[in-house]
Structures are given as structure tokens and as C-alpha cells.
Design a protein around this motif. Structure first.
Motif, mmCIF file in Angstrom:
data_model
loop_
_atom_site.group_PDB
_atom_site.id
_atom_site.type_symbol
_atom_site.label_atom_id
_atom_site.label_comp_id
_atom_site.label_asym_id
_atom_site.label_seq_id
_atom_site.Cartn_x
_atom_site.Cartn_y
_atom_site.Cartn_z
ATOM 1 N N ALA A 97 0.835 -1.208 0.000
ATOM 2 C CA ALA A 97 0.000 0.000 0.000
ATOM 3 C C ALA A 97 0.864 1.251 0.000
ATOM 4 O O ALA A 97 0.539 2.248 -0.660
ATOM 5 N N PHE A 98 1.977 1.223 0.743
ATOM 6 C CA PHE A 98 2.854 2.391 0.815
ATOM 7 C C PHE A 98 3.415 2.741 -0.563
ATOM 8 O O PHE A 98 3.326 3.890 -1.012
ATOM 9 N N PHE A 99 3.967 1.769 -1.253
ATOM 10 C CA PHE A 99 4.561 2.049 -2.554
ATOM 11 C C PHE A 99 3.492 2.327 -3.615
ATOM 12 O O PHE A 99 3.738 3.079 -4.565
ATOM 13 N N ALA A 145 13.564 -0.094 13.260
ATOM 14 C CA ALA A 145 13.247 0.353 11.906
ATOM 15 C C ALA A 145 13.851 -0.527 10.828
ATOM 16 O O ALA A 145 13.319 -0.601 9.720
ATOM 17 N N GLY A 146 14.976 -1.198 11.109
ATOM 18 C CA GLY A 146 15.599 -2.041 10.098
ATOM 19 C C GLY A 146 14.678 -3.132 9.577
ATOM 20 O O GLY A 146 14.426 -3.216 8.362
ATOM 21 N N PRO A 147 14.145 -3.993 10.449
ATOM 22 C CA PRO A 147 13.197 -5.002 9.980
ATOM 23 C C PRO A 147 11.934 -4.400 9.367
ATOM 24 O O PRO A 147 11.335 -5.007 8.463
ATOM 25 N N LEU A 148 11.528 -3.225 9.827
ATOM 26 C CA LEU A 148 10.343 -2.575 9.257
ATOM 27 C C LEU A 148 10.588 -2.195 7.800
ATOM 28 O O LEU A 148 9.774 -2.492 6.918
ATOM 29 N N VAL A 149 11.709 -1.515 7.547
ATOM 30 C CA VAL A 149 12.033 -1.102 6.179
ATOM 31 C C VAL A 149 12.180 -2.314 5.272
ATOM 32 O O VAL A 149 11.663 -2.349 4.148
ATOM 33 N N MET A 150 12.881 -3.339 5.757
ATOM 34 C CA MET A 150 13.059 -4.533 4.940
ATOM 35 C C MET A 150 11.725 -5.227 4.700
ATOM 36 O O MET A 150 11.453 -5.713 3.600
ATOM 37 N N GLY A 151 10.882 -5.279 5.722
ATOM 38 C CA GLY A 151 9.561 -5.877 5.549
ATOM 39 C C GLY A 151 8.725 -5.137 4.519
ATOM 40 O O GLY A 151 8.022 -5.751 3.707
ATOM 41 N N MET A 152 8.781 -3.797 4.539
ATOM 42 C CA MET A 152 8.038 -3.008 3.552
ATOM 43 C C MET A 152 8.527 -3.304 2.139
ATOM 44 O O MET A 152 7.729 -3.488 1.218
#
Length: 526
Positions: free
Chosen positions: A79-81, A384-391
Motif C-alpha cells: 500500500a505504501f509504494f 526500523a531495520g526489519p520494518l524497512v526490509m519488511g516493507m
């Protein structure tokens, strides 16, 4: 009792999870605390004895946080992208509002009241209800209990103040939305059998070209029912089954003719239909068209149910594991199509250990690099690292044989377990400090700073959305995602029925977490 919990920390952790979850089910006015109830019970238990906090295995909180943010990223990434280009201005406004709020909280709290950075950073995370932000504040603080005190004070304050804002927005019936006039995707799908009363081209029917209405079944005036593949011209006397939102189907019906006296779906002798669970990993991350149901079986997908939401199927819709597909098919093809899609209930809770392990490892790796600006060190960290990678991986969906997305039920389960463990440990390790600081003059000063910060933050977000021409409904969703609290989203959905609320929430939820983490690390340096 306090000493017992200090001697048996695992008993303490899971007792807090159980009792906190019960508290989270209790309703306070229009909302429930949800998972935050675990934090408050943890603070209460941790306050019983100063030896409880040091005895708790803190490594559990890092694992819990990583599971939480990674699974959030997997869900929020697409959804973000997808919204990135169309909502870029709104995202910029949200970033500006968060940065200004950080400046207000930091300056007023430090310069006027003499409150140190860790307390203010935790409070800023609290009014943003961001659990990863709290983790970032704790990681950057010499005393991790200080940010937890600020967070525990700011969190309930954020819920109350945001609900006030949502209530005001819900009452603004004459809100003008010059750049967001549409009603978004339908909140609920309906199916109607329509009798055509004039010759029309199917592509001219309102809603067809924009994928807001589709036909699932069709019967010519002089023929048998058939799957509605590649409709061209409809003639008077034809029957067609329309699927879409209530208003869209009503408009299409008025254009075509009138509601039919019979329902084609009642006769399943020629055309059949059923819900089939998508559990074949090879099909996850592919579009509806790539399933090949039309060429192989003469079938089509009319709806896709994901979690609690029904979506209208179209060729470009990307599917994921655990989607329930409403398949319209020739009679007798159900078994073959079911085998093709999987439809194994035992698979909906299965997790690919390979993709989960690789994704989390990559998330921790990108969280390691840091940037030093003066006395402040910035890093994505374990929050934030796992969050960014998950996104990113959620957006990519699959890489060769690796399917990054998780079945919806498995995703939600891992997310909840991770969040509960993290909050339980944070509460237990911070309870004694909370008891010493929250109920004091210092605590009142912190409440005053965070109240000011909350009102400034939410007002700027709403003002920015209105200035950018967003609708009232989307603004409610944007504010919910900006704060990042599911309880607030649930309240907003209770005040208005519009898919733009959920779309707005998805637009800012993950972005808000990332920006808050950066701002929190800047506040810590005060």
C-alpha cells in the motif's frame, strides 16, 4: 509477590501478557486499550519491586519487536509504494508535522521545564503511539526506563486527544475535498442480477472501465447461462450478474435497464461458484490474470476476500496466501480448480522459515549502519531495520521461489505475539522508575509538554490534509495512520463508512513510524 516475580521472571512476563490482554479487552468510553493494556499491567507489576526489572530477560523484547515491525512492514509495504506517487504531498505534510512536533516537544520540554531528552523522546513516541519508537529511544538512552516513563504517560493521552479530533472531523459534513472527490473502493460488495432493456456496449457501462463493476455470469435472451468472459455487446432481454459497490451497481443497473425478477445465481446447473482458499505458494504474489483460470478452466474470479475485507477482482490485482477467491466456474470444474489453488486450511498458519529468517536477518543488517551528527547518532536499529526490509519485501512479494508475504492469519499471529512480548518486558523493566517519576511534579510537567505536543501535531496533520484538498474521510484515516493506532482507526471506521479511511491509514502508518524513529533519536541528544 514482588520478590516471587523477581525470582521467576518468565512467570512475570506471561502473567503480564495474560492480565494485560484482559485489561486490553475492557472498553473505556469509545475505545479499548488493546495490546497497550500489557504495557500498563507490566508497569504496575514492575513497580512492586525494584529487583523485577533487572531479572527480566530483555533479549525477548528485541525478538518481539523485530517480529512485530517486520510483519507490519510486509502488510503495509504494498500500500505504501502503491500510494507513493499519488499521496506524495500528503506524506511530505506528515513528515513536516512530525518534525515540527519533535521541535516543539524538545524545545518546550528541555528549555522551559528542564526535562531531559530520554523522557521527552519516550513521550514523543507515546503521543505517536509508536512501539518501535519507544525501542529506538531505549536503545539510545543510558537508562532505558526513562523513555518508558514518557511513553506510558503519552500513550493514553494520544488516544484521548486523537479521538477528540476524529469526533470533530466526523461532524464536519460540509468538508470540501477538491482533490479527493471519489468515494474510493467500496466498503462492501453486492451482487445483483440485471435485465438489459436496450442494446449497449459493455465497456460503456458506468464503472466497468475503472474496475468498479464487473460481470460474473451472463445469459443471452435466447441461450443458456455462461461465464461472463470478454463481454462485448449486450442486447435487450439479456441477463447479467453485476458485482461491485452498492452505488456503483445501482448506477450500472440504471444504465443497463432494471433489476431482473430472478437471480441467475439460484440456478447452479450450468454455472457454479464457490469460495476457494489460495494456499499454493507458487501462486502467491501473482495477479488474478496470471492464475490462468480462464484459459485452463473457463472460470473467473469475481471477489477476493483478504482478512475482513472483500475486494473486487480484476486482472491486475496481486494475490497473496490466505486470500479467499470467489470463483465462478462451469459446473463440474470445482474439484480441479480447488486442487490448482490449494484450498488447504492447514496451510494458512504455516510460515516459510526460510523467507522469514532471511527477511529478518536482512532487516537487522540494514539496522546496523549509523550516522553521527554532532552528539546524536542515527541508525535504523532493530526497530526500523526489519520494518524497512519488511516493507520492501512485502512490496516485492516474491523473489524466485521465495515468497516473502505471509498468510494473513500467520502474519497477524506473529505480530501480536511479538508486540505482547515486547510490551510486557518494557513494562516490567520500567515499572519501578515509572512509580518514582510519573506521580510527581515532574510527571505533571511532562503531561503539560506532551499535551501541547499532541495538539500541535494532530492539528498540523489535519490542517495539511485539508489544505491539500483531501476528503474528510481520508483525513480521518490519515490522522489514524499518522498517530499509528489501530484503536483510533476502529473508532474512525465506526464514525464513517468509507474505504478512504483505511487507505489513508495505510498511506501514513509505516512512514510515520520511520520518521518518528529519526526524530526520537534527535530528541535523545538534548
Amino acid at each position: 509477590m514482588g520478590q516471587f516475580f523477581a525470582d521467576q521472571p518468565w512467570v512475570a512476563v506471561f502473567s503480564v501478557v495474560a492480565l494485560g490482554s484482559l485489561l486490553g479487552l475492557c472498553r473505556f468510553g469509545p475505545v479499548k486499550l488493546g495490546a497497550a493494556g500489557v504495557l500498563f499491567v507490566g508497569l504496575l507489576v514492575g513497580a512492586l519491586d525494584k529487583d523485577i526489572g533487572p531479572a527480566v530477560p530483555t533479549g525477548v523484547s528485541a525478538l518481539g519487536l523485530a517480529l512485530y515491525v517486520y510483519t507490519v512492514g510486509l502488510e503495509a509495504g504494498p500500500a505504501f509504494f502503491r500510494e507513493l506517487r499519488g499521496q506524495l504531498a500528503v506524506m511530505a505534510a506528515a513528515i513536516a508535522a512530525l518534525v515540527i512536533t519533535a521541535g516543539v516537544v524538545g524545545f518546550v520540554g528541555h528549555q522551559w521545564f528542564g526535562i531531559s531528552g530520554p523522557y521527552l523522546a519516550g513521550g514523543y513516541a507515546g503521543i505517536g503511539t509508536t512501539t518501535p519508537g519507544l525501542a529506538a529511544a531505549q536503545a539510545a538512552s543510558e537508562n532505558p526506563a526513562q523513555p518508558a516513563v514518557g511513553y506510558a504517560i503519552g500513550y493514553p493521552l494520544a488516544v484521548v486527544v486523537t479521538i477528540l479530533f476524529i469526533a470533530v472531523l466526523a461532524g464536519r459534513r460540509h468538508w470540501k475535498a477538491r482533490r479527493d472527490p471519489g468515494s474510493g473502493l467500496p466498503a462492501e460488495l453486492v451482487t445483483r442480477t440485471v435485465q438489459v432493456t436496450k442494446d449497449v456496449r459493455w465497456d460503456d457501462v458506468p464503472g466497468v472501465a475503472t474496475h468498479r463493476v464487473l460481470a460474473s455470469e451472463y445469459r443471452p435472451a435466447d441461450g443458456e447461462p455462461r461465464i461472463a468472459h470478454a463481454l462485448d455487446v449486450l442486447a435487450a432481454g439479456d441477463l447479467v450478474v453485476l458485482v461491485g459497490g452498492e452505488s456503483d451497481v445501482r448506477s450500472a443497473t440504471a444504465y443497463l435497464g432494471e433489476l431482473a425478477p430472478l437471480d441467475l445465481l439460484d440456478d447452479r446447473s450450468t454455472v457454479d461458484y464457490r469460495r476457494i482458499l489460495l494456499t499454493d505458494p507458487d501462486l502467491a504474489g501473482r495477479t488474478v490474470a496470471e492464475l490462468g483460470l480462464g484459459p485452463r478452466y473457463g472460470a473467473l474470479v469475481s471477489r477476493v476476500r483478504r482478512g475482513d475485507f472483500d475486494m473486487l477482482a480484476h486482472d491486475d490485482l496481486v494475490l497473496q496466501l490466505d486470500d479467499r477467491l470467489r470463483v465462478v466456474m462451469p459446473h463440474g470444474r470445482a474439484d480441479a480448480i480447488t486442487r490448482h489453488l490449494g484450498d488447504k486450511e492447514s496451510s494458512v498458519s504455516e510460515v516459510s522459515a526460510v523467507s522469514l529468517g532471511v527477511g529478518l536477518a536482512l532487516g537487522f543488517l540494514i539496522g546496523i549502519p549509523s550516522l553521527t551528527l554532532g552528539t546524536t547518532t542515527l541508525a535504523l536499529g532493530a526497530g526500523a531495520g526489519p520494518l524497512v526490509m519488511g516493507m520492501f519485501l512485502g512490496w516485492r512479494r516474491r523473489t524466485g521461489p521465495l515468497v516473502w508475504t505471509l498468510p494473513t492469519r500467520a502474519n497477524l499471529t506473529l505480530r501480536q505475539v511479538g508486540l505482547l512480548l515486547f510490551l510486557a518486558v518494557v513494562g516490567l523493566t520500567s515499572g519501578h522508575s515509572f512509580r518514582e517519576n510519573a506521580f510527581s511534579v515532574f510527571g505533571l510537567k511532562l503531561v503539560a509538554v506532551l499535551t501541547l505536543g499532541a495538539f500541535v501535531s494532530y492539528f498540523l496533520m489535519v490542517l495539511g490534509a485539508k489544505w491539500l484538498g483531501q476528503s474528510r474521510e481520508r483525513t480521518m484515516g490519515l490522522l489514524s495512520g499518522y498517530v499509528g493506532n489501530p484503536a483510533i482507526l476502529a473508532y474512525a471506521n465506526g464514525r464513517a463508512t468509507d474505504s478512504r479511511i483505511n487507505a489513508g491509514y495505510s498511506t501514513l502508518f509505516a512512514l510515520g513510524i520511520l520518521v518518528k524513529i529519526v526524530c526520537i533519536q534527535l530528541i535523545i541528544g538534548l
